[in-house]
Design a protein around this motif. Sequence first.
Motif, PDB file in Angstrom:
ATOM      1  N   THR A  27      23.365 -66.755   8.024  1.00 50.99           N
ATOM      2  CA  THR A  27      24.012 -66.046   6.923  1.00 50.99           C
ATOM      3  C   THR A  27      25.522 -66.102   7.119  1.00 50.99           C
ATOM      4  N   ASP A  28      26.260 -65.938   6.025  1.00 48.70           N
ATOM      5  CA  ASP A  28      27.715 -65.870   6.135  1.00 48.70           C
ATOM      6  C   ASP A  28      28.213 -64.432   6.012  1.00 48.70           C
ATOM      7  N   ALA A  29      27.310 -63.458   6.146  1.00 49.46           N
ATOM      8  CA  ALA A  29      27.690 -62.050   6.027  1.00 49.46           C
ATOM      9  C   ALA A  29      28.686 -61.660   7.115  1.00 49.46           C
ATOM     10  N   LEU A  30      29.649 -60.835   6.717  1.00 52.59           N
ATOM     11  CA  LEU A  30      30.685 -60.360   7.637  1.00 52.59           C
ATOM     12  C   LEU A  30      30.735 -58.831   7.725  1.00 52.59           C
ATOM     13  N   TYR A  31      29.974 -58.168   6.868  1.00 54.99           N
ATOM     14  CA  TYR A  31      30.029 -56.713   6.803  1.00 54.99           C
ATOM     15  C   TYR A  31      28.622 -56.163   6.582  1.00 54.99           C
ATOM     16  N   PHE A  32      28.418 -54.914   6.995  1.00 59.96           N
ATOM     17  CA  PHE A  32      27.213 -54.198   6.618  1.00 59.96           C
ATOM     18  C   PHE A  32      27.518 -52.711   6.588  1.00 59.96           C
ATOM     19  N   VAL A  33      26.752 -52.005   5.770  1.00 62.50           N
ATOM     20  CA  VAL A  33      26.916 -50.564   5.648  1.00 62.50           C
ATOM     21  C   VAL A  33      25.539 -49.941   5.519  1.00 62.50           C
ATOM     22  N   ALA A  34      25.370 -48.766   6.112  1.00 63.75           N
ATOM     23  CA  ALA A  34      24.081 -48.078   6.064  1.00 63.75           C
ATOM     24  C   ALA A  34      23.799 -47.563   4.663  1.00 63.75           C
ATOM     25  N   ARG A  35      22.572 -47.786   4.213  1.00 63.68           N
ATOM     26  CA  ARG A  35      22.168 -47.320   2.888  1.00 63.68           C
ATOM     27  C   ARG A  35      21.767 -45.845   2.881  1.00 63.68           C
ATOM     28  N   GLY A  36      21.523 -45.301   4.054  1.00 59.04           N
ATOM     29  CA  GLY A  36      21.097 -43.914   4.134  1.00 59.04           C
ATOM     30  C   GLY A  36      19.607 -43.738   4.329  1.00 59.04           C
ATOM     31  N   ASP A  37      18.865 -44.844   4.291  1.00 59.54           N
ATOM     32  CA  ASP A  37      17.417 -44.786   4.497  1.00 59.54           C
ATOM     33  C   ASP A  37      16.994 -45.519   5.763  1.00 59.54           C
TER      34      ASP A  37
ATOM     35  N   GLN B  78      27.892 -44.740   0.717  1.00 54.74           N
ATOM     36  CA  GLN B  78      28.536 -43.742   1.564  1.00 54.74           C
ATOM     37  C   GLN B  78      29.259 -42.658   0.768  1.00 54.74           C
ATOM     38  N   ARG B  79      29.777 -43.038  -0.380  1.00 53.04           N
ATOM     39  CA  ARG B  79      30.569 -42.079  -1.159  1.00 53.04           C
ATOM     40  C   ARG B  79      29.866 -41.625  -2.432  1.00 53.04           C
ATOM     41  N   GLY B  80      28.679 -42.213  -2.691  1.00 54.78           N
ATOM     42  CA  GLY B  80      27.901 -41.786  -3.835  1.00 54.78           C
ATOM     43  C   GLY B  80      28.452 -42.175  -5.179  1.00 54.78           C
ATOM     44  N   LYS B  81      29.332 -43.165  -5.208  1.00 51.02           N
ATOM     45  CA  LYS B  81      29.887 -43.624  -6.486  1.00 51.02           C
ATOM     46  C   LYS B  81      28.947 -44.644  -7.114  1.00 51.02           C
ATOM     47  N   PRO B  82      28.847 -44.654  -8.447  1.00 50.14           N
ATOM     48  CA  PRO B  82      27.962 -45.613  -9.125  1.00 50.14           C
ATOM     49  C   PRO B  82      28.482 -47.035  -9.012  1.00 50.14           C
TER      50      PRO B  82
END
Length: 332
Positions: A298-308, A328-332
């Motif tokens: 993969t060429d992914a460089l970032y990841f963030v937790a979805r909360g699940d 993380q911030r709950g924005k749509p």
Amino acid sequence: MKRLFSRLVGALVVFAVAAAGGFAWWAHQPLTLSASPVEVIVKPNSGVASVGRQIQRGGVPMDPRLFQLLARLTGHGADLKAGGYQFETGVTPLDVIEKLARGEVSHYVVTVIEGWEFRKMRAAVDASPALRHDTRSMTDAELMQAIGAAETSPEGLFFPDTYLFARGSSDIDLYKHAYRAMQKRLNDAWNARAPDLPYKTPYEALIMASIVEKETGQAGERPMIAAVFVNRLRKNMMLQTDPTVIYGVGPTFDGNLRKRDLQADTPYNTYTRTGLPPTPIALPGLASLAAATTPAPTDALYFVARGDGSSHFSSSLPEHNRAVDKYQRGKP
């Protein structure tokens, strides 16, 4: 209706008596073992249902549900003790329960958990009353010298597993066993590694595996987590992984990672320094070793937790920022 009800009750009573009799008969019948003797490991802190599954997997043919019922009916549900047990031909289900309740072990066990720091392993080893504690007064460096290791820092160099030992064994022997187990598994992973990885040595792969171990929320994401950090190393980007910062803070970390922690430069702060930290930050398991040496394509460089428990992976910073806003911030 009354006659029908009476017959039904009578049939149920007969069935219950027959079932109880059959269960009692089974509890006293010799079991057909997969071998004789069989060695079964019961891990520490296992509940009665877990013990039943461990017994069955070890080669004693007892249905875990029947095992659990028998343990509770005999009053031993909370008495089953950890250790290594030997069972021979002729043993009955009741014999199995009673042996576990008495703690008639052939060997004792210490379980080392994936993701532990070495200090937790030392605490677990030191807490075992069945070991001879020859290393208790040693520094980490002295312990490494005592087991014949070339390294002075022990972090990451002991394979997390359940280890059996005889009463009175030296804890040095246990550390040697766990150290050699990690060396073998690390070398196996290194020999099977993907081409063109940004590691110069197996030890660097071990450092990466320890980061993957601490960063992974869901087991299946390990190769993707490893790939993100490998891709960052290739681009000379900072790894920016919180577990390394926490490790640098040390035992005083209170569970709350603050901005000042991210800004305080230490050898383990991957927000202030590029490249890998100087040592592993935990004891990685087999899956993390495999992920570090065979990361996902993969060429992914970032990841963030979805909360699940899972993560969202991104290949660009704008995509990552949108994922942060969403998860993380709950924005749509």
